[in-house]
Design a protein around this motif. Sequence first.
Motif, PDB file in Angstrom:
ATOM      1  N   ALA A 259      61.452  10.578  20.114  1.00 18.42           N
ATOM      2  CA  ALA A 259      62.648  11.108  20.755  1.00 18.42           C
ATOM      3  C   ALA A 259      62.588  10.921  22.265  1.00 18.42           C
ATOM      4  CB  ALA A 259      62.808  12.587  20.415  1.00 18.42           C
TER       5      ALA A 259
ATOM      6  N   THR B  21      63.916  12.403  26.094  1.00 17.58           N
ATOM      7  CA  THR B  21      64.193  13.712  26.682  1.00 17.58           C
ATOM      8  C   THR B  21      64.943  13.539  27.994  1.00 17.58           C
ATOM      9  OG1 THR B  21      62.254  14.766  25.685  1.00 17.58           O
ATOM     10  CG2 THR B  21      63.139  15.798  27.660  1.00 17.58           C
TER      11      THR B  21
ATOM     12  N   ARG C  22      63.915  22.927  20.373  1.00 21.57           N
ATOM     13  CA  ARG C  22      62.721  23.582  20.919  1.00 21.57           C
ATOM     14  C   ARG C  22      62.893  25.093  20.785  1.00 21.57           C
ATOM     15  NH1 ARG C  22      59.449  20.226  25.055  1.00 21.57           N
ATOM     16  NH2 ARG C  22      60.422  18.162  24.963  1.00 21.57           N
TER      17      ARG C  22
ATOM     18  N   ASP D 160      66.377  17.122  24.005  1.00 17.56           N
ATOM     19  CA  ASP D 160      65.774  15.972  23.321  1.00 17.56           C
ATOM     20  C   ASP D 160      66.834  15.277  22.469  1.00 17.56           C
ATOM     21  OD1 ASP D 160      62.880  16.497  24.019  1.00 17.56           O
ATOM     22  OD2 ASP D 160      63.363  18.366  22.985  1.00 17.56           O
ATOM     23  N   ARG D 161      66.770  13.963  22.417  1.00 17.99           N
ATOM     24  CA  ARG D 161      67.726  13.186  21.625  1.00 17.99           C
ATOM     25  C   ARG D 161      66.972  12.218  20.727  1.00 17.99           C
ATOM     26  NH1 ARG D 161      70.727  15.839  20.775  1.00 17.99           N
ATOM     27  NH2 ARG D 161      72.495  14.458  20.330  1.00 17.99           N
TER      28      ARG D 161
ATOM     29  N   ARG E 106      60.433   7.542  25.854  1.00 15.97           N
ATOM     30  CA  ARG E 106      59.003   7.599  25.550  1.00 15.97           C
ATOM     31  C   ARG E 106      58.492   6.321  24.895  1.00 15.97           C
ATOM     32  NH1 ARG E 106      60.449  12.985  24.524  1.00 15.97           N
ATOM     33  NH2 ARG E 106      59.301  14.417  25.874  1.00 15.97           N
TER      34      ARG E 106
ATOM     35  N   HIS F  56      56.421  12.868  19.684  1.00 13.07           N
ATOM     36  CA  HIS F  56      57.755  13.469  19.599  1.00 13.07           C
ATOM     37  C   HIS F  56      58.556  12.735  18.519  1.00 13.07           C
ATOM     38  CE1 HIS F  56      57.570  15.859  23.438  1.00 13.07           C
ATOM     39  NE2 HIS F  56      56.548  15.035  23.608  1.00 13.07           N
TER      40      HIS F  56
ATOM     41  N   ALA G 147      62.819  15.318  17.289  1.00 15.83           N
ATOM     42  CA  ALA G 147      63.320  15.830  18.566  1.00 15.83           C
ATOM     43  C   ALA G 147      63.078  17.326  18.686  1.00 15.83           C
ATOM     44  CB  ALA G 147      64.809  15.529  18.705  1.00 15.83           C
ATOM     45  N   GLY G 148      62.475  17.710  19.824  1.00 14.65           N
ATOM     46  CA  GLY G 148      62.274  19.119  20.116  1.00 14.65           C
ATOM     47  C   GLY G 148      61.076  19.747  19.457  1.00 14.65           C
TER      48      GLY G 148
END
Length: 423
Positions: free
Chosen positions: A185, A187, A223, A244-245, A295, A331, A334-335
């Motif tokens: 993911a 961010t 999160r 986060d996506r 990332r 990651h 996501a989250g």
Amino acid sequence: MTRRPEADYDVIVVGGGAGGVGAALGAAKAGAKVCLVEKYGFLGGAATNAQVLAYCGFFQQGGAPRQAVSGAGEQVLEALRALGVKAEPYHSETTGNWIVLLDPERLKVALDRLCAAHGVDVMLHTRLAAVSRTGSRLEAATLAGMDGRSRVAAEAFVDASGDANLALVAGVDYRVGDEERRLQAATMPVRIGGLDPDLKIDRAAIKAAVDTYNERAEFKINRTDGGIYTRVPGSSDFWWLVIDREMADLGTRTFTRAEQSGREMALLLVDVLREKVPGFERAWLAQTGPQIGVRESRHPAARYEITYDDVVGGRQREDGVARAAWPIELHKEAGKPFYQSIGAHGFYHVPLDAVTARGLDNLWYAGRVVGADSLAYGSIRVMGTAFATGEAAGTAAALAAEAGKAPDAGTVRARLIENGAMI
């Protein structure tokens, strides 16, 4: 150092993030004439183009900070201190890791000054368009800048682009994401102004605000701990990693949706903070971006891939040219980040073959494009470590340009240690 008559530089480095700056400084300290190419109007990579305002990887995990990166990375920290940034280890209450907090505007200037002091020829607003290749060697790069295209020749090259742009156009095989082509993911950090500098942030109130946000929002936050946040050095601004996506692929439309939805989320989040969290009544969204924090993208073929076992076993090796000390941080959802610590002495060695391209004799890797399997990559990709892998790659490239052939690991190690790197 002797160059071919037609060569403009000894070493060309593509990408001006931590890996690229490390490579440029490493090559310059080894005596090379260096060109550093960066698509933005500033250096710094994710720290300045995506607001990732923390250097991870300079220190090992543990109750007290133990340094793992020196050399070019330490030079950057010293340049920041000269501009009034403390650049000291900071213990994250959320992850328990040691990081270095950053002021992005001072970082831009620090990197400009450091490259100038080492004679690095920096080309901003410039993209790599193509390369010329003869057999197993790269000969020149075609650069696209504000004044059009130009052909620039060099003896050796370093891909520090993060997305393997140089390796891609050079025809090096690559993997997208992990072994199943899944990407980590992205961010979008946000910077929020309007807070009293003495305000103590109430994490419980932040978590409650996220719950309220999720009740109202189309795009959810996963999160559950309130995210990672701190104050930006030299200001009262609130820096927050909570958006986060998911990234399904490397397509333009996927990135467009991630950027646009992230901005929508940031605006609504600040509205909720103003409404729900004491002390945020005058808060305002100071900044997102300039781009979302990526990332993972492409992994070009290296002569060696660092493995999960190398990391968790803290493998030390005679052909190591850099230390890596950040835990595995993934990651995949996501989250919901996952961490796994490094074993043994708390760091492992990055071998020379992991920063060396497979199939090309004069291309090296720095930062996110270093050879690693999908689990080890969660450790190797961070910016503090990127300074170390970059310095190793740049030093190897400079030595190759000087000798006309790729150096062995012992020669690279010796030069790195001579120039202050920690191996």
